[in-house]
Write an enzyme that holds these catalytic residues in place. Sequence first.
Site, PDB file in Angstrom:
ATOM      1  N   CYS A 152       5.135 -10.633 -44.435  1.00  0.00           N
ATOM      2  CA  CYS A 152       3.702 -10.933 -44.360  1.00  0.00           C
ATOM      3  C   CYS A 152       2.889  -9.727 -43.872  1.00  0.00           C
ATOM      4  CB  CYS A 152       3.482 -12.191 -43.520  1.00  0.00           C
ATOM      5  SG  CYS A 152       1.925 -12.974 -43.941  1.00  0.00           S
TER       6      CYS A 152
ATOM      7  N   HIS B 294       6.842 -15.947 -46.033  1.00  0.00           N
ATOM      8  CA  HIS B 294       7.735 -15.977 -44.866  1.00  0.00           C
ATOM      9  C   HIS B 294       9.080 -16.600 -45.256  1.00  0.00           C
ATOM     10  CE1 HIS B 294       4.798 -15.043 -41.645  1.00  0.00           C
ATOM     11  NE2 HIS B 294       3.938 -15.488 -42.532  1.00  0.00           N
TER      12      HIS B 294
ATOM     13  N   GLU C 123      11.728 -16.797 -43.635  1.00  0.00           N
ATOM     14  CA  GLU C 123      12.439 -17.410 -42.501  1.00  0.00           C
ATOM     15  C   GLU C 123      12.230 -18.915 -42.417  1.00  0.00           C
ATOM     16  OE1 GLU C 123       9.800 -15.464 -42.335  1.00  0.00           O
ATOM     17  OE2 GLU C 123       8.511 -15.858 -40.603  1.00  0.00           O
TER      18      GLU C 123
HETATM   19  N1  GLN Z   1      -2.851 -10.998 -40.737  1.00  0.00           N
HETATM   20  C1  GLN Z   1      -2.355 -11.054 -42.056  1.00  0.00           C
HETATM   21  C2  GLN Z   1      -3.172 -11.978 -42.950  1.00  0.00           C
HETATM   22  O1  GLN Z   1      -3.894 -12.804 -42.478  1.00  0.00           O
HETATM   23  C3  GLN Z   1      -0.885 -11.448 -42.084  1.00  0.00           C
HETATM   24  C4  GLN Z   1      -0.641 -12.829 -41.609  1.00  0.00           C
HETATM   25  C5  GLN Z   1       0.794 -13.068 -41.250  1.00  0.00           C
HETATM   26  O2  GLN Z   1       1.555 -12.146 -41.028  1.00  0.00           O
HETATM   27  N2  GLN Z   1       1.190 -14.311 -41.107  1.00  0.00           N
HETATM   28  O3  GLN Z   1      -3.101 -11.877 -44.155  1.00  0.00           O
END
Ligand code: GLN
Length: 534
Positions: free
Chosen positions: A380, A505, A507
């Site tokens: 992410c 994600h 995970e």
């Molecule tokens: N801050 C980033 C976004 O909002 C990544 C978010 C995250 O890592 N969950 O896109």
Amino acid sequence: MPKYIVVTGGVLSGLGKGVVASSIGLLLKSNGYKVTAIKIDPYLNCDAGTMNPFQHGEVFVLEDGGEVDLDLGNYERFLDINLHRDNNITTGKVYKNVIEKERRGDYLGKTVQIVPHITNEIKEWIRRVAAKSNADVCVIEIGGTVGDIESMPFLEAVRQLHLEEGHENVVFIHTTLVPIVSVVGEQKTKPTQHSVKELRAIGIDPDAIVGRCREPLKKETKEKISLFCNVPVDAVFSSPDVECIYELPLVLKKQGLPDFILRRLGLEKRDGKMDEWENFVSRLKNAKNGVSIALVGKYTALGDSYLSILEAFRHAGAELDTKVRVVWVEAEDIESEGTKILESVDAILVPGGFGSRGAEGKIAAIKFAREAKKPFLGICFGFQLAVVEYGRHVLGLRCHTTEIEPDVEHPIVTILPEQYDVDELGGTMRLGAQPIVIKEGTLAFKLYKRKEIMERHRHRYEVNPEYVDKLEKHGLVFSGVAKDKIRMEILELPSHPYFIASQFHPEFKSRPLKPAPLFYGLVKAALEEKKKMR
Ligand code: GLN
């Protein structure tokens, strides 16, 4: 009609009540029953999405985009099921519904009260979720500690549920702390006695007590708890310290907890075999190999903020006969002290995150991983920063994500038009499972072995489509792309032994017997890196 197992907690929080509840679920599942789980969080937030992970640990994301308490992650992992956002009830959600009904005039002029209106809403919610899941058994875990003001309406609701559903259909399991006073080494039952007294004053008689203690409860301790808490001595169980949480179901099974619950609920005892789980636990505990993986984050002080990542390491590790040692690296420390600490690890993971603190440290860690050819996984925010790093150091652009630098010359990671008008923070990110198309012949394809996958998201920013061609011309491969073909989902570097990152994600979907492919790949690459370093 489903049966209900209500798990409450006494004395203090953080006793692993969620793991006990998940273990109970698994033990019933292994007896051939269909199990679902509800987690009740008595806080006023409508969901966990707006909470800082420092407070309650990570925000877990479900298939349907629900941002929920991390205990739901445990339920999904133990039971190998997908839960729905409604499986997490909070005070905020309940009151929101009741207030909306009041505004609509649904209560026909009545005075709206905690009893019966809030408690009815809670019971209806529980029954709806249980019915929708078609489960034989619904485990309900009530967060917080008995005696908290916040949890009162929920305890009252399950008291009523017991009355209405019938004694043979609802069982109460109370988890407490049995401390050992170090000088004498005696297991103390007084805190348990007090919390059971509190519970009984509310009208709930626990059927069984699970005492959390450093060591197994002694015979005398169980007898004392039995006498003072009004439960048979064979209904007092131990939840001792275990090496890993996945052992707990086996420990409880050995003590006969599933048999006790089945008997109490009038359910027939079936197979109950757990061979695969036992194998998994033994592989986890007796792994022959070991690797160290740096986790470069900013909530590194609290392991719970990265819970699913740690679990995903365990799942992948068990599959590869490898124990993963996590080296916690605070991203800001890299900013001040450099990347030296990363030289000795076998792989590097840059997880999800928000905001500017530590971002430059993460970018430095990614640069190091790319140049030193250390296995790397970015998730992410880690994916977005890998794009920034490549843009800066390979394409030579003055670029950033607009989350951190809104007016940067090259907004290589930015917000897409659909997010322009969003001004509320709760539940407004791109959330939940979305389909991703994987390019054949890539590392991603080798790992997933499929052309299309579904993975869970929680983000607002994206790789700016205007830079995709330029990045690819310079060697970066976007091997996974969303079905809309606009959003980049996976990047990799063919010239590197293992450099891969995902906008989603991975995970959140890793399960004990089904490790997430990107984690499996990382641990495997770390093993190879270790051989090389020797
Ligand atoms: N801050 C980033 C976004 O909002 C990544 C978010 C995250 O890592 N969950 O896109």
